[in-house]
Enzyme design. Sequence first.
Site: not given
Length: 425
Positions: A388, A276, A351, A348, A261
């Site tokens: 994460r 991140r 999800s 987060e 990403r």
Amino acid sequence: MIDLRLLREDPDRVRASQRARGEDVALVDSLLSADERRRSSGVRFDELRAEQKQLGKLIPKATADEKAELLKRAEQLKADVKAADAERDAADAETHELLLRLGNLVHPDVPVGGEEDFVTLETHGTIRDFGAEGFEPKDHLELGQLLGAIDVERGAKVSGSRFYFLTGVGALLELALVNAAMAQATAAGFTPMLTPALVRSQSMAGTGFLGQAAQDVYHLDKDDLYLVGTSEVALAAYHMDEILDADKLPLRYAGFSPCFRREAGSHGKDTRGIFRVHQFDKVEMFSYVDPADTQSEHQRLLAWEKQWLSSLELPFRVIDVASGDLGSSAARKFDCEAWIPTQGKYRELTSTSDCTEFQSRRLSIRVRDGKQVKPLATLNGTLCAVPRTIVAILENHQLADGSVRVPEVLRPYLGGREVLEPVAR
């Protein structure tokens, strides 16, 4: 994409969905107009072709005087048919292009608003009081360096910012997480999958990642291939252009892949450590179900995510994501956010999204139920996004001396280790 019939029958519902997403409402009227042109030009083309065929039958039977007039009409019809065909193709292409820009219909129970307008549905676990325990918690990067587990300096040297090495026990911790997550998914009936990290544009566009998320996608121009940001892309496209049998549903896959990403919109956010990053590994759940079962399957995926985070002994909450923070494919999304002690807030970790028939229509995946062939529904859910999860484990299970307690579920995958110890410098 959504069903065009639904758009024609209830355009106000589609407008309301666009408005809730904070997206362009005028797109709905543009699409209705293009669809009307597409249908009317199609009717015009069919009428001209029918006349052309009828004329072809009359010409051989016509008298000499009649034939000249009929041939003249045939020439005009030929030009008219060609023009109508071009008009129909142009209107069809415009309709398709506009339809691809339209997000999925937001579920009526989704809270309306932006990123901060979510609704907390439930909270699990107990947040540690480090003050009462007599020490100040270290952040995951400091802990990772003490354990010889994380090296961001050399990651930046080799690849640039937001890259990292997992070293020693850090690499072993990733492998333990992946194996434990796959074990849970397999026990739940998922088929384990190792998926491609490079996909064609049809796969990326079909899952909805070349719309609002395009800025975060890596594209290899020379090969016209895309690096996936999640194995959801490959798992969704796995049955592209296929008709599945209803008695084979649900189909559930657990995909492991590297994910890439750009994080284009996150300048200045989470620059420290590995929260991140541009590249990470992830175990993703993906389901193909009958549209009637989509909401119950969504709850199942959420339950499996909760089971996973509970097994890691992490405090977390479940939120119902607000409409303006949904991806274009999702009708509804639940996030599980773990408590990060040094940030003093929930972040987060997983999800799960209900994409209803949105992706299957774009990817031409259908189900045969008796004589009926119809689109099916797809859903996805993160089981373990590795970096994460490592952040949350290190910070929540740290001890005063910089060591980290290993959750019981991971111990069999770490040779029985109960504690990760700092390494000698």
